[in-house]
Scaffold this active site. Structure first.
Site, PDB file in Angstrom:
ATOM      1  CG  ASP A   1     -43.726   4.909 -24.983  1.00 31.19           C
ATOM      2  OD1 ASP A   1     -44.156   3.733 -24.473  1.00 31.19           O
ATOM      3  OD2 ASP A   1     -43.878   5.953 -24.578  1.00 31.19           O
TER       4      ASP A   1
ATOM      5  CE1 TYR B   1     -46.803  10.510 -22.882  1.00 34.11           C
ATOM      6  CE2 TYR B   1     -45.787   9.362 -24.665  1.00 34.11           C
ATOM      7  CZ  TYR B   1     -45.958   9.406 -23.298  1.00 34.11           C
ATOM      8  OH  TYR B   1     -45.318   8.825 -22.365  1.00 34.11           O
TER       9      TYR B   1
ATOM     10  CE  LYS C   1     -46.670   5.063 -22.292  1.00 29.51           C
ATOM     11  NZ  LYS C   1     -46.290   5.823 -23.253  1.00 29.51           N
TER      12      LYS C   1
ATOM     13  CG  HIS D   1     -50.207   7.031 -19.334  1.00 33.41           C
ATOM     14  ND1 HIS D   1     -50.070   8.001 -20.393  1.00 33.41           N
ATOM     15  CD2 HIS D   1     -48.951   7.341 -18.721  1.00 33.41           C
ATOM     16  CE1 HIS D   1     -49.182   8.606 -20.425  1.00 33.41           C
ATOM     17  NE2 HIS D   1     -48.584   8.216 -19.345  1.00 33.41           N
TER      18      HIS D   1
ATOM     19  CB  SER E   1     -47.436   3.353 -17.250  1.00 33.84           C
ATOM     20  OG  SER E   1     -46.518   4.363 -17.429  1.00 33.84           O
TER      21      SER E   1
ATOM     22  CD  GLN F   1     -43.664   3.661 -20.755  1.00 35.02           C
ATOM     23  OE1 GLN F   1     -43.726   4.813 -20.828  1.00 35.02           O
ATOM     24  NE2 GLN F   1     -43.720   2.932 -21.729  1.00 35.02           N
TER      25      GLN F   1
ATOM     26  CG  LEU G   1     -31.563  10.032 -21.621  1.00 29.89           C
ATOM     27  CD1 LEU G   1     -31.553  10.830 -22.851  1.00 29.89           C
ATOM     28  CD2 LEU G   1     -30.339   9.308 -21.545  1.00 29.89           C
TER      29      LEU G   1
ATOM     30  NE  ARG H   1     -28.707  17.142 -27.067  1.00 34.53           N
ATOM     31  CZ  ARG H   1     -29.150  18.190 -26.908  1.00 34.53           C
ATOM     32  NH1 ARG H   1     -30.430  18.652 -26.908  1.00 34.53           N
ATOM     33  NH2 ARG H   1     -28.404  19.114 -26.209  1.00 34.53           N
TER      34      ARG H   1
END
Length: 282
Positions: free
Chosen positions: A52, A57, A86, A118, A149, A170, A199, A245
Site C-alpha cells: 500500500d 507518501y 491513492k 485518498h 479512503s 480504507q 496497530l 516487526r
C-alpha cells in the site's frame, strides 16, 4: 474467504468487481524512499503480496522498484502482487487524469491494482470527477479496481446515488475507533474495509485489556490487534521498517481470539483519531 482457522498469509478475499486481494497488507506511510524500498523488499520476501502506497507518501517509485526487482529476482508473476496507490486530492477530472498517469509512471508496474481516492475532501462534484477519471483509466487497463479512503457513510451513500460503488474503503479502524456506522454500511453493501492504522500507532499497546488478551494467547499486543482486524473481516495494513516487526506482524494465523476477547476489544471504542479524520468533510 477461507474459514478463520484456515487463513494464511497467502489467503485472498474477493472484491465486489471480481478481483481478489490478500487479507493482510503492508503499509508504507511515512517511509522515505530508501526505507520504503528495503521494507517492501523484506515484506515481499516474507510472503506479503499487498503493498500500500500513495501519491501523498512520495514513495511510489521506491515501492514499485522494490516490487519489480523482487519479481525479476524470484520470477514472481506481476498478477501475484497487489499494488495500491491513492489520489492525493480531488481537484477535477483533468487533475485526476494526470495524477493517475504520474502514479503509473512512478511505480513502473504497468498498471495499478487498486486505486483509491485518498479522502473525500473537495466536495461531491470534485469527488465525482476524480471517480470518473479513475473509471476512464480502468477502461484503458491502467487500473484494475477503484476504491476510496476515509469516506463516511454519507459520502458512500452519495456515491451510491450516483451509481458509484467502491471495492473498498480504507479508514482508521481498530478497537479504539470502531467506526460502527461506516462498518454497518460497508459490509452489507459489499464494500471491503481496510484498516490503515490497525496497530493504533502503538498508542494503546499497554492498555490493560490488550495486555490481558496478549498474555492469554502468549502473543504481542500488535498480533492481538491484527488478529482482531482479520476476525472482523477487515484487511489490516501494518507498517514497519523493522525486519523483526515485519515478521511478527505476519505471525497471526496460528491462533484465534475468543468471542469474549472480541467483545472486550469491541468495547474499547473511544473515537481515538491516530492521525487525521476527514470523514466529516463536506
Amino acid at each position: 474467504m477461507a474459514t478463520i482457522d484456515a487463513l494464511s498469509l497467502q489467503s485472498r478475499v474477493k472484491l465486489n468487481d471480481g478481483y481478489d486481494i490478500p487479507i493482510l497488507g503492508f503499509g508504507t506511510y511515512e517511509m522515505d524512499g530508501r526505507d520504503a524500498y528495503r521494507a517492501v523488499t523484506y515484506a515481499l520476501e516474507l510472503g506479503y503480496r499487498l503493498i500500500d502506497s500513495a501519491e501523498w507518501y512520495y514513495n511510489e517509485m521506491e515501492c514499485g522498484r522494490a516490487i519489480l526487482d523482487f519479481m525479476q529476482r524470484t520470477e514472481t508473476p506481476r498478477e501475484d502482487i497487489c499494488y495500491t496507490t491513492k489520489l492525493m486530492s480531488n481537484r477535477g477530472i483533468q487533475h485526476a487524469r494526470a495524477a493517475i498517469r504520474k502514479s503509473i509512471k512512478a511505480c513502473g508496474l504497468g498498471y495499478i491494482d487498486i486505486y483509491l481516492l485518498h479522502s473525500p475532501m473537495g466536495g461531491f462534484e470534485m469527488r465525482k470527477e476524480s471517480w470518473m477519471a479513475a473509471l476512464e483509466a480502468k477502461e484503458e487497463g491502467l487500473i484494475r479496481s477503484i476504491g476510496v479512503s476515509n469516506f463516511s457513510q454519507r459520502h458512500l451513500k452519495e456515491f451510491a446515488g450516483a451509481g458509484f460503488v467502491p471495492v473498498l474503503n480504507q479508514i482508521d479502524l481498530h478497537p479504539f475507533m470502531t467506526r460502527r456506522q461506516i462498518v454497518e454500511y460497508c459490509q452489507p453493501n459489499g464494500i471491503l474495509l481496510e484498516a490503515w492504522a490497525p496497530l493504533v500507532r502503538g498508542l494503546r499497546f499497554k492498555h490493560p485489556v490488550i495486555q490481558k488478551i496478549a498474555r492469554a494467547h502468549d502473543r504481542k499486543p500488535s498480533q492481538v490487534l491484527l488478529r482482531y482486524s482479520l476476525q472482523k473481516g477487515y484487511i489490516p495494513l501494518p507498517k514497519s521498517v523493522s525486519p523483526s516487526r515485519i515478521v511478527e506482524n505476519s505471525q497471526i494465523f496460528d491462533f484465534e481470539l475468543t468471542e469474549n476477547d472480541m467483545d472486550a476489544l469491541d468495547n474499547l471504542d473511544e473515537y481515538l483519531v491516530t492521525d487525521w479524520d476527514p470523514t466529516d468533510a463536506e
